[in-house]
Design a protein around this motif. Structure first.
Motif, PDB file in Angstrom:
ATOM      1  N   ASP A 199      97.880  37.635  13.399  1.00 15.70           N
ATOM      2  CA  ASP A 199      99.324  37.759  13.576  1.00 15.70           C
ATOM      3  C   ASP A 199     100.044  37.893  12.249  1.00 15.70           C
ATOM      4  O   ASP A 199      99.770  37.157  11.327  1.00 15.70           O
ATOM      5  CB  ASP A 199      99.856  36.529  14.329  1.00 15.70           C
ATOM      6  N   GLU A 200     100.988  38.784  12.193  1.00 18.11           N
ATOM      7  CA  GLU A 200     101.907  38.915  11.066  1.00 18.11           C
ATOM      8  C   GLU A 200     101.175  38.945   9.742  1.00 18.11           C
ATOM      9  O   GLU A 200     101.473  38.179   8.850  1.00 18.11           O
ATOM     10  CB  GLU A 200     102.868  37.724  11.020  1.00 18.11           C
ATOM     11  N   HIS A 241     102.095  28.708  17.274  1.00 19.32           N
ATOM     12  CA  HIS A 241     101.410  29.583  18.216  1.00 19.32           C
ATOM     13  C   HIS A 241     100.682  28.764  19.271  1.00 19.32           C
ATOM     14  O   HIS A 241     100.675  29.094  20.450  1.00 19.32           O
ATOM     15  CB  HIS A 241     100.389  30.462  17.489  1.00 19.32           C
ATOM     16  N   THR A 250     103.240  38.529  21.431  1.00 20.47           N
ATOM     17  CA  THR A 250     102.361  37.408  21.762  1.00 20.47           C
ATOM     18  C   THR A 250     101.799  37.512  23.177  1.00 20.47           C
ATOM     19  O   THR A 250     100.624  37.232  23.408  1.00 20.47           O
ATOM     20  CB  THR A 250     103.113  36.077  21.570  1.00 20.47           C
TER      21      THR A 250
HETATM   22 MG    MG Z   1     105.173  36.566  17.182  1.00 21.88          MG
END
Ligand code: MG
Ligand code: ADP
Length: 742
Positions: free
Chosen positions: A400-401, A326, A296
């Protein structure tokens, strides 16, 4: 007539056969048929005589029917067919089931090839369930010993139909253009295409067939890599606004305020990204890093870099819960730098959250701030890519992810910014190198290997309820210890509700746990390796059930326990997560919603019930939820899968292997080879036909180098028309798969 690969099969085969091949196996053209490769080869076995039948061996025998008589079966309806054959010297009896059906095939005097294993029965050698083929003419020893191709097929299409069709086609097939450059073939001693077709379908020896097959495997790797190399090349053709670091901007302020020093790995990756962003074509980078490796911060630095140059950055999370999280952690990390427009600070930008569950008014305000450019950083889910959202100057997208972020979504992105935005995809699910090369082959890859120092260890234990059911209660005592030490715990279940009473209903028992509301990344990597396990004897543990059970469990008496799952309204989930993060909840009983990205450093215990119902990468992700602070974590993988079963082995591998990449590899080794590319590409490029990412690692690496070089020299493939054609077909198949889903 000279047949080409693009001819329809109907032009050479009978209409019935062509129709059947098309309908059942999807084979429409000559090219598709000859590329339908044998799965393996069978052999009839050594040709022998009745007198010299070798016990225990697979043999073949040419003999003539002397008599064939129907004999009623004693214990049930139906007839056996008792056949006596001779090879001219001796006689041999044989028995077949389904006598009535076979009777007419065994007319006296018919010559046949029999093959099977020689076994002794009541002192007499015999062939057990021999296969038989009527022979029109004499058959030579050499012919009998030829390997017989066995094709992937379905019940409706007989092997012999495919064999005959292939033989017909090969008999009249004209010269074919080879997509593999001659130089590559020569260097690797691979067969030329036409010869390879003949050899793979009609080899003289099994070894020759397998050698011919290699060529197709390499070709597949090569064509795929050329496609990916061209994508990379094309990406360099798209213009992007260079976003060099602006000294004295937000990024510098952020670095100054950062409460820790970046790890060496973080510094390296940040440098790579800085370099990418300063170029005039879009960055396409995949950042892999263990859970907790600090991706991050890396992403945030990239975002600040573009904000400093006047651009906007968007961070996409797979779920709303993660987006909100987030938003919180980014706002916290940024401190005053993220308070732009709020405090009126000079050195600040505004961070905006945009989710579907926001009130209309809040949403409208956010949309305005995004459109006006007031928001420098926008956090949301994939809904951000919708048409309605207009950015003033979207210059960086961080995903993300997310594995589902396929090629098509990247294309959508390209249309979103005024110029192509830079792209950073982050994943914590470790991907073996060659999978990355195939699945994410058009991205450059960075890896964060080290985890920030001072991070505590996580001890993983398998709680074996199969032999020690009494250990179940000890789990709760362990959780109590953690809570009394001031920490928190997760308990993860495969289901939300208890299964309906009665015998296993259509509840998906016997399949992997329903991965409700997980982001799909781990889920997809799991699907990739095709997990199907036999059903467990008892119902899977469910969130609601466990909550009820804990209410009367003395060991956890007085602890604050809450549920979290994907069927709860988003706001409720949000508030539970916030309460947990703030320490107002001790034990969170949840589904895999906690799998990805949830970051509560004070949580130290992770209990996974029915751990065998989860895949290895999922378990690894779950384990990553603890040990994020300075206190050591404990991960209990609870299972009643018996020792030695595949499900149990998987759980044990996770307990034994801490490193995510090593685990991913161990995992691939454990499984049947799945359809890696298909699953992970979300329908794109629907399957790998012959290629196996682990077995063919060397080939993939070689093919990638060859392909990259070829595209560098000849990006338009003008010197490689056959290759261009094959590539076009591949892309067509892609588009079709894409349309199918839309
Ligand atoms: Mg993360
Ligand atoms: P990831 O997204 O890779 O799982 P995060 O970026 O969420 O990891 O980082 C996990 C935690 O570690 C966060 O609380 C973050 O602030 C912290 N962190 C990140 N980099 C460092 C570092 N270099 N030193 C110490 N802590 C760090």
């Amino acid at each position: 007539m000279s047949l080409t690969l693009s001819h329809p099969l109907g032009a050479v085969l009978g209409a019935r056969t062509a129709d059947s091949l098309a309908r059942h196996l999807g084979l429409h053209t000559v090219g598709q048929l000859v590329r339908h490769l044998p799965r393996r080869y069978e052999r009839y076995g050594q040709l022998t005589t009745i007198r010299h039948l070798p016990e225990g061996m697979d043999v073949s025998l040419v003999a003539e029917v002397v008599s064939a008589d129907l004999v009623p079966m004693r214990r049930r309806a139906g007839h056996l067919l008792k056949v006596v054959v001779t090879d001219g010297e001796d006689r041999l009896p044989m028995t077949f089931f389904q006598g009535h059906r076979l009777r007419s095939r065994f007319a006296v005097g018919t010559r046949m090839l029999f093959s099977g294993r020689v076994e002794r029965f009541r002192d007499q050698l015999q062939l057990t369930h021999p296969k038989w083929t009527p022979l029109q003419q004499e058959i030579s020893e050499e012919e009998v010993e030829r390997p017989i191709p066995v094709y992937p097929s379905v019940a409706a299409v007989e092997q012999v139909t495919i064999r005959k069709s292939v033989a017909t086609v090969l008999g009249i097939l004209g010269p074919v253009q080879d997509p593999l450059p001659e130089a590559v073939r020569g260097r690797l001693s691979l067969l030329e295409l036409g010869e390879a077709f003949r050899t793979v379908h009609q080899p003289l020896t099994e070894a020759a067939g397998l050698h011919a097959r290699e060529r197709f495997v390499y070709e597949e790797a090569f064509v795929l890599q050329v496609a990916l190399a061209r994508r990379r090349f094309e990406a360099t053709m798209f213009p992007a606004t260079p976003r060099p670091v602006v000294p004295g901007g937000l990024l510098d302020a952020f670095d100054l305020a950062l409460p820790f020093t970046l790890t060496q790995g973080q510094v390296q990756v940040c440098d790579q990204i800085t370099e990418d962003l300063s170029r005039s074509h879009p960055m396409h980078r995949l950042l892999q890093g263990e859970v907790g490796s600090g991706k991050t911060v890396v992403a945030l630095r990239a975002m600040l870099t573009v904000v400093d140059t006047g651009g906007q950055a968007a961070l996409l999370a797979p779920t709303e819960v993660l987006a909100a999280q987030h938003f919180r952690s980014i706002t916290a990390l940024l401190g005053e730098i993220g308070q732009g427009g709020l405090l009126g600070g000079e050195k600040a930008t505004r961070v905006v959250l945009l989710t579907g569950s926001m009130s209309t008014a809040a949403r409208r305000r956010a949309l305005l701030q995004i459109a006006s450019g007031e928001a420098g950083i926008v956090v949301g889910t994939h809904a951000l890519l919708q048409d309605k959202v207009t950015f003033a100057d979207l210059s960086l997208v961080v995903v993300d992810e997310q594995h589902r972020f396929g090629v098509e979504q990247r294309d959508v992105l390209r249309d979103k910014g005024r110029q192509s935005p830079h792209l950073l995809v982050m994943t914590a699910t470790p991907i073996p190198r060659t999978v990355a090369m195939t699945v994410f082959g058009d991205l450059e890859t960075s890896v964060l290997v080290e985890v920030p120092a001072g991070r505590a260890e996580v001890a993983t234990h398998v709680v074996d309820l199969a032999t020690r059911p009494d250990w179940y209660q000890r789990i709760w005592a362990r959780i109590r210890e953690e809570v009394e030490a001031g920490h928190q715990a997760y308990v993860v279940c495969p289901r939300i509700d208890a299964e309906p009473a009665g015998p296993a209903g259509p509840t998906g028992r016997g399949r992997p746990a329903p991965l409700e509301d997980s982001d799909g990344s781990a889920e997809q990597l799991e699907a990739l390796f095709d997990l199907t396990e036999p059903a467990p004897a008892r119902a899977l543990r469910a969130v609601h059930e466990v909550i009820e059970e804990l209410a009367t469990t003395p060991a956890v008496d007085g602890l604050r326990i809450e549920a979290l799952h994907g069927r709860m309204p988003v706001e409720q989930r949000e508030s539970v997560m916030q309460d947990f993060a703030a320490g107002r909840i001790d034990v969170l009983v949840a589904t895999t919603v906690v799998e990805v990205g949830v970051d509560v450093p004070n949580a130290t215990a992770m209990v996974v019930l029915d751990a065998d119902r989860f895949g290895t990468s999922q378990l690894h992700q779950l384990r990553g939820r603890v040990g994020r602070g300075s206190a050591p974590g404990v991960c209990l993988l609870v299972t009643d899968a018996a020792e030695g079963t595949p499900a149990r082995l998987r759980v044990e591998v996770v307990a034994r292997v801490r490193d995510g990449f090593a685990l991913a590899r161990a995992d691939l080794d454990l499984r049947r080879e799945g359809d890696v590319l298909g699953a992970a590409q979300s329908g794109s490029r629907s399957s790998l036909r012959t290629l196996r990412v682990l077995r063919d690692e060397d080939m993939i690496i070689d093919a990638r180098a060859e392909a990259t070089e070829l595209v560098r020299v000849d990006p338009g493939l003008t010197g490689h028309p056959a290759l261009a054609e094959v590539l076009e077909e591949l892309l067509d198949a892609d588009r079709e798969a894409y349309l199918d889903r839309a």
